[in-house]
Design a protein around this motif. Structure first.
Motif, PDB file in Angstrom:
ATOM      1  N   THR A 203      15.680  51.753  51.254  1.00  0.00           N
ATOM      2  CA  THR A 203      15.649  50.651  50.281  1.00  0.00           C
ATOM      3  C   THR A 203      15.315  51.148  48.884  1.00  0.00           C
ATOM      4  OG1 THR A 203      13.325  50.239  50.821  1.00  0.00           O
ATOM      5  CG2 THR A 203      15.002  48.984  52.053  1.00  0.00           C
ATOM      6  N   SER A 204      15.319  52.447  48.684  1.00  0.00           N
ATOM      7  CA  SER A 204      14.993  52.998  47.380  1.00  0.00           C
ATOM      8  C   SER A 204      16.068  52.656  46.373  1.00  0.00           C
ATOM      9  CB  SER A 204      14.833  54.521  47.473  1.00  0.00           C
ATOM     10  OG  SER A 204      16.038  55.107  47.905  1.00  0.00           O
ATOM     11  N   SER A 205      15.744  52.866  45.095  1.00  0.00           N
ATOM     12  CA  SER A 205      16.664  52.519  44.014  1.00  0.00           C
ATOM     13  C   SER A 205      17.939  53.331  44.119  1.00  0.00           C
ATOM     14  CB  SER A 205      15.998  52.769  42.661  1.00  0.00           C
ATOM     15  OG  SER A 205      14.843  51.979  42.521  1.00  0.00           O
ATOM     16  N   PRO A 206      19.094  52.766  43.779  1.00  0.00           N
ATOM     17  CA  PRO A 206      20.363  53.496  43.840  1.00  0.00           C
ATOM     18  C   PRO A 206      20.414  54.569  42.768  1.00  0.00           C
ATOM     19  CG  PRO A 206      20.660  51.372  42.779  1.00  0.00           C
ATOM     20  CD  PRO A 206      19.258  51.390  43.300  1.00  0.00           C
ATOM     21  N   PRO A 207      21.286  55.529  42.882  1.00  0.00           N
ATOM     22  CA  PRO A 207      21.409  56.580  41.862  1.00  0.00           C
ATOM     23  C   PRO A 207      21.975  56.026  40.564  1.00  0.00           C
ATOM     24  CG  PRO A 207      23.189  56.726  43.433  1.00  0.00           C
ATOM     25  CD  PRO A 207      22.242  55.692  43.974  1.00  0.00           C
ATOM     26  N   PHE A 208      21.905  56.855  39.541  1.00  0.00           N
ATOM     27  CA  PHE A 208      22.468  56.426  38.260  1.00  0.00           C
ATOM     28  C   PHE A 208      23.987  56.461  38.314  1.00  0.00           C
ATOM     29  CE2 PHE A 208      22.504  61.031  37.610  1.00  0.00           C
ATOM     30  CZ  PHE A 208      23.723  61.216  36.978  1.00  0.00           C
ATOM     31  N   LYS A 209      24.608  55.755  37.383  1.00  0.00           N
ATOM     32  CA  LYS A 209      26.064  55.800  37.227  1.00  0.00           C
ATOM     33  C   LYS A 209      26.395  55.881  35.738  1.00  0.00           C
ATOM     34  CE  LYS A 209      27.990  53.910  41.446  1.00  0.00           C
ATOM     35  NZ  LYS A 209      29.229  53.340  42.005  1.00  0.00           N
ATOM     36  N   ILE A 210      27.444  56.625  35.462  1.00  0.00           N
ATOM     37  CA  ILE A 210      28.009  56.668  34.116  1.00  0.00           C
ATOM     38  C   ILE A 210      29.070  55.576  34.033  1.00  0.00           C
ATOM     39  CG2 ILE A 210      29.183  58.081  32.402  1.00  0.00           C
ATOM     40  CD1 ILE A 210      26.371  59.038  33.177  1.00  0.00           C
ATOM     41  N   THR A 211      28.949  54.686  33.074  1.00  0.00           N
ATOM     42  CA  THR A 211      29.859  53.554  32.982  1.00  0.00           C
ATOM     43  C   THR A 211      30.254  53.310  31.532  1.00  0.00           C
ATOM     44  OG1 THR A 211      28.420  51.644  32.509  1.00  0.00           O
ATOM     45  CG2 THR A 211      28.356  52.532  34.733  1.00  0.00           C
ATOM     46  N   SER A 212      31.385  52.671  31.371  1.00  0.00           N
ATOM     47  CA  SER A 212      31.705  52.110  30.061  1.00  0.00           C
ATOM     48  C   SER A 212      31.160  50.693  30.023  1.00  0.00           C
ATOM     49  CB  SER A 212      33.218  52.098  29.820  1.00  0.00           C
ATOM     50  OG  SER A 212      33.865  51.235  30.751  1.00  0.00           O
ATOM     51  N   ILE A 213      30.840  50.226  28.849  1.00  0.00           N
ATOM     52  CA  ILE A 213      30.324  48.878  28.683  1.00  0.00           C
ATOM     53  C   ILE A 213      30.995  48.250  27.471  1.00  0.00           C
ATOM     54  CG2 ILE A 213      28.330  49.703  27.358  1.00  0.00           C
ATOM     55  CD1 ILE A 213      26.741  47.367  28.543  1.00  0.00           C
ATOM     56  N   GLN A 214      31.473  47.034  27.628  1.00  0.00           N
ATOM     57  CA  GLN A 214      32.142  46.306  26.546  1.00  0.00           C
ATOM     58  C   GLN A 214      31.520  44.923  26.389  1.00  0.00           C
ATOM     59  OE1 GLN A 214      34.459  47.629  29.131  1.00  0.00           O
ATOM     60  NE2 GLN A 214      34.244  49.519  27.947  1.00  0.00           N
ATOM     61  N   ARG A 215      31.446  44.481  25.150  1.00  0.00           N
ATOM     62  CA  ARG A 215      30.989  43.132  24.884  1.00  0.00           C
ATOM     63  C   ARG A 215      31.970  42.134  25.491  1.00  0.00           C
ATOM     64  NH1 ARG A 215      26.541  40.459  23.370  1.00  0.00           N
ATOM     65  NH2 ARG A 215      26.129  41.909  21.633  1.00  0.00           N
ATOM     66  N   TYR A 216      31.447  41.174  26.233  1.00  0.00           N
ATOM     67  CA  TYR A 216      32.296  40.138  26.813  1.00  0.00           C
ATOM     68  C   TYR A 216      32.759  39.191  25.714  1.00  0.00           C
ATOM     69  CZ  TYR A 216      33.801  36.148  29.630  1.00  0.00           C
ATOM     70  OH  TYR A 216      34.530  35.117  30.176  1.00  0.00           O
ATOM     71  N   VAL A 217      34.037  38.859  25.730  1.00  0.00           N
ATOM     72  CA  VAL A 217      34.626  37.987  24.708  1.00  0.00           C
ATOM     73  C   VAL A 217      34.907  36.619  25.324  1.00  0.00           C
ATOM     74  CG1 VAL A 217      36.572  37.644  23.142  1.00  0.00           C
ATOM     75  CG2 VAL A 217      35.665  39.950  23.529  1.00  0.00           C
ATOM     76  N   GLU A 218      34.309  35.608  24.751  1.00  0.00           N
ATOM     77  CA  GLU A 218      34.596  34.244  25.199  1.00  0.00           C
ATOM     78  C   GLU A 218      36.056  33.915  24.872  1.00  0.00           C
ATOM     79  OE1 GLU A 218      32.790  32.249  26.908  1.00  0.00           O
ATOM     80  OE2 GLU A 218      30.849  33.292  26.842  1.00  0.00           O
ATOM     81  N   HIS A 219      36.767  33.380  25.852  1.00  0.00           N
ATOM     82  CA  HIS A 219      38.184  33.080  25.654  1.00  0.00           C
ATOM     83  C   HIS A 219      38.573  31.911  26.533  1.00  0.00           C
ATOM     84  CE1 HIS A 219      37.888  35.776  29.116  1.00  0.00           C
ATOM     85  NE2 HIS A 219      39.030  35.251  29.555  1.00  0.00           N
ATOM     86  N   GLU A 220      39.731  31.383  26.281  1.00  0.00           N
ATOM     87  CA  GLU A 220      40.200  30.220  27.030  1.00  0.00           C
ATOM     88  C   GLU A 220      41.199  30.591  28.122  1.00  0.00           C
ATOM     89  OE1 GLU A 220      41.050  27.005  23.945  1.00  0.00           O
ATOM     90  OE2 GLU A 220      40.374  28.714  22.750  1.00  0.00           O
ATOM     91  N   THR A 221      41.961  31.638  27.893  1.00  0.00           N
ATOM     92  CA  THR A 221      42.938  32.098  28.884  1.00  0.00           C
ATOM     93  C   THR A 221      43.422  33.464  28.430  1.00  0.00           C
ATOM     94  OG1 THR A 221      45.003  31.522  30.033  1.00  0.00           O
ATOM     95  CG2 THR A 221      44.877  30.979  27.705  1.00  0.00           C
ATOM     96  N   ASP A 222      44.465  33.982  29.070  1.00  0.00           N
ATOM     97  CA  ASP A 222      45.075  35.214  28.588  1.00  0.00           C
ATOM     98  C   ASP A 222      46.544  34.969  28.263  1.00  0.00           C
ATOM     99  OD1 ASP A 222      46.770  35.724  30.950  1.00  0.00           O
ATOM    100  OD2 ASP A 222      44.901  36.221  31.971  1.00  0.00           O
ATOM    101  N   ALA A 223      47.194  35.968  27.690  1.00  0.00           N
ATOM    102  CA  ALA A 223      48.558  35.792  27.201  1.00  0.00           C
ATOM    103  C   ALA A 223      49.548  35.514  28.324  1.00  0.00           C
ATOM    104  CB  ALA A 223      48.997  37.039  26.422  1.00  0.00           C
ATOM    105  N   GLY A 224      49.185  35.827  29.562  1.00  0.00           N
ATOM    106  CA  GLY A 224      50.093  35.578  30.667  1.00  0.00           C
ATOM    107  C   GLY A 224      50.261  34.111  30.996  1.00  0.00           C
ATOM    108  N   ASP A 225      49.336  33.274  30.534  1.00  0.00           N
ATOM    109  CA  ASP A 225      49.401  31.840  30.832  1.00  0.00           C
ATOM    110  C   ASP A 225      50.135  31.046  29.763  1.00  0.00           C
ATOM    111  OD1 ASP A 225      48.001  32.193  33.189  1.00  0.00           O
ATOM    112  OD2 ASP A 225      46.049  31.931  32.222  1.00  0.00           O
ATOM    113  N   LEU A 226      50.528  31.701  28.682  1.00  0.00           N
ATOM    114  CA  LEU A 226      51.175  31.000  27.570  1.00  0.00           C
ATOM    115  C   LEU A 226      52.461  31.720  27.184  1.00  0.00           C
ATOM    116  CD1 LEU A 226      48.090  30.330  25.265  1.00  0.00           C
ATOM    117  CD2 LEU A 226      49.129  28.739  26.891  1.00  0.00           C
ATOM    118  N   GLY A 227      53.346  31.008  26.544  1.00  0.00           N
ATOM    119  CA  GLY A 227      54.534  31.635  25.977  1.00  0.00           C
ATOM    120  C   GLY A 227      54.199  32.319  24.672  1.00  0.00           C
ATOM    121  N   PRO A 228      54.941  33.334  24.288  1.00  0.00           N
ATOM    122  CA  PRO A 228      54.604  34.114  23.086  1.00  0.00           C
ATOM    123  C   PRO A 228      54.685  33.331  21.791  1.00  0.00           C
ATOM    124  CG  PRO A 228      56.754  34.756  23.934  1.00  0.00           C
ATOM    125  CD  PRO A 228      56.135  33.862  24.969  1.00  0.00           C
ATOM    126  N   SER A 229      55.425  32.231  21.764  1.00  0.00           N
ATOM    127  CA  SER A 229      55.565  31.498  20.508  1.00  0.00           C
ATOM    128  C   SER A 229      54.254  30.882  20.042  1.00  0.00           C
ATOM    129  CB  SER A 229      56.620  30.396  20.659  1.00  0.00           C
ATOM    130  OG  SER A 229      56.238  29.462  21.655  1.00  0.00           O
TER     131      SER A 229
END
Length: 521
Positions: A203-229
């Motif tokens: 049950t000891s603590s897990p090892p370290f990991k090297i990760t990338s981290i990005q600020r989460y961006v609040e959004h409503e959807t992605d471009a796949g749900d809308l037409g390009p126009s």
């Protein structure tokens, strides 16, 4: 719980005063990542770090074992400390983890990714461990099997190195022109992430990991749900400019987030935010994917602001930025970036649109066969031009027996696999014999599934000096081993060939426009 965030963004309860640490590390050795799934003696990790006594980054406690065995979570910046807004992001994450918040796995995508939330439940960051990338050994979604440093989903980008490219995209997005979210490369200790084939019941603590981290961006959807126009011309152009510079191999609709949509589909109003830049900056010229390539916005001329931004780009200054801030990015990737930025700048001056530039960089399928892109053909012609100039300036002529001897030695090289039918006519071998520094092989490969090269039935020039083991299943244009003086000479030849290629592209585009406008319904 009260928390102290130290200079390296580690954290612990106030009851325990931070110790002074004199040694520090400016960046890490990729070999240390191989230990993240089997750490039994943490002190053994110390020799794998590159030591630096100037910039504090990864702090080393006097007692390494105590540091790793401490139950308190820790987060420390590895790369990106000088990037704006990174420290604020890491401090928020540190406080959230110290308060007991657990990473929440993201179900979408092929790699391991986690949402990190604040104590109030607001998502603040996305974390992507290097050893959980697609094909990496700790991938939680069944796409495991390779070690870090081996060819990944894109053969020109290695497993475990997408996090570096996430940060590179943020550093190169000057003044937030395209809107890349703040990113950094961090080390996180004692936080539960995925570990495959774990036999430990402790049950000891897990090892370290090297990760990338990005600020989460609040959004409503992605471009796949809308037409390009529905997207603004400006946001499409700005993302496209970034993708051209970085040679993005994976700009699909799902990694363009939509803002200012508000549920109403008004043309040209929604703004796009680019995310997921792990498949940028390949080690060789590869086939990019630009979702925006056939959108109407990409055929519109650049605005004055966009043209000025492109004109002010300095590829060599940006290359030094990459070498300084991300020394683990390979030089061949930096050179691909320089080449693509020069290509973008010259094409914009010639009056080409974003769509024109993207099409010249993308390979075409004709008759079921994949053909080199115009950019790749220009590079091969520039190589031939450089070799011809070197041949002209060489006073000593090569004898026939010397050419044949060189050819024989070349075919017996243990590092190169060649077929007898893959050698071009003797004239090409003459150029190779004149200047061995620029010696390149022209080979015909049996391209296996997942290879990076086009149709194997066409003879291709594949590199500038030696065999690139990362592309053994395909044929790619690479600048990995070319010397600096030769690289600069190549760029001169490359730029000399661009005006003719641009004029040809403009005439082809004009012909297609006339052909399309002549149809009546």
């Amino acid at each position: 719980m009260a928390v102290v965030v130290d200079h390296a963004h580690g954290f612990r309860p106030l009851a325990r005063l931070p110790r002074c640490r004199l040694q520090s590390y400016s960046h890490f050795d990729p070999t240390m990542l191989e230990f993240t799934h089997n750490i039994t003696h943490p002190s053994n990790l110390t020799p794998n770090f590159h030591r630096s006594y100037s910039t504090p980054c990864l702090s080393l406690a006097t007692k390494a074992k105590e540091e790793f065995e401490s139950p308190n979570p820790r987060i420390e910046i590895i790369s990106g400390r000088k990037a704006p807004m990174v420290h604020a992001l890491v401090a928020e994450v540190a406080i959230a983890l110290a308060s007991g918040v657990k990473p929440k796995p993201v179900s979408s995508g092929l790699g391991g990714a986690y949402y990190l939330q604040s104590r109030k439940g607001n998502t603040i960051a996305v974390v992507k461990p290097a050893d959980e990338e697609p094909l990496a050994f700790n991938n939680p979604k069944g796409f495991a099997g390779r070690m870090l440093g081996q060819p990944g989903m894109k053969r020109s980008i290695r497993v475990g190195e997408t996090g570096l490219r996430e940060l590179a995209a943020y550093l190169l997005d000057h003044d937030g022109f395209a809107g890349v979210p703040p990113s950094a490369l961090v080390k996180i200790c004692h936080v539960t992430f995925n570990i495959n084939n774990s036999t430990s019941t402790s049950t000891s603590s897990p090892p370290f990991k090297i990760t990338s981290i990005q600020r989460y961006v609040e959004h409503e959807t992605d471009a796949g749900d809308l037409g390009p126009s529905g997207f603004s011309i400006s946001s499409v152009h700005r993302i496209g400019i970034l993708d051209i510079r970085l040679l993005n191999l994976d700009r699909h609709a799902g990694n363009m987030l939509v803002k200012n949509f508000h549920g109403s589909y008004a043309a040209g109003v929604a703004e796009l935010i680019p995310i997921d830049h792990g498949f940028c900056l390949p080690e060789s010229l590869d086939d990019p994917y630009f979702e925006w390539l056939h959108w109407p916005q990409s055929s519109m001329p650049f605005s004055e602001t966009e043209a000025e931004y492109i004109s002010n780009l300095d590829p060599f200054k940006d290359a030094e930025l990459l070498r300084t801030e991300l020394p683990l990015i390979r030089e061949c990737s930096v050179r691909v970036f320089i080449l693509c930025t020069i290509f973008l700048k010259r094409a914009t001056c010639a009056g080409l649109s974003l769509a024109d530039i993207g099409q010249m960089m993308t390979r075409e399928f004709i008759g079921g066969e994949e053909n080199w892109s115009i950019l790749e053909n220009i590079c091969m012609n520039a190589k031939a031009k450089l070799e011809a100039e070197l041949t002209t300036n060489t006073s000593n002529e090569v004898k026939d027996d010397e050419m044949f001897a060189f050819d024989e030695n070349l075919n017996t090289n243990d590092d190169v696999s060649m077929h007898p039918a893959s050698v071009k006519p003797q004239k090409t071998m003459k150029f190779l014999a004149v200047d061995a520094r620029l010696a390149r092989l022209v080979q015909e490969c049996d391209i296996k599934e997942g290879g990076c090269g086009p149709n194997p039935m066409i003879l291709r020039s594949v590199s500038f000096a030696g065999h690139n083991n990362n592309h053994e299943n395909g044929v790619c244009v690479s600048f990995e081993e070319i010397k600096e003086d030769e690289w600069l000479l190549f760029l001169e030849c490359f730029e000399e060939l661009l005006p003719e290629a641009f004029e040809e592209k403009k005439s082809t585009s004009l012909f297609k426009q006339r052909l399309g406008s002549s149809c009546e319904f």
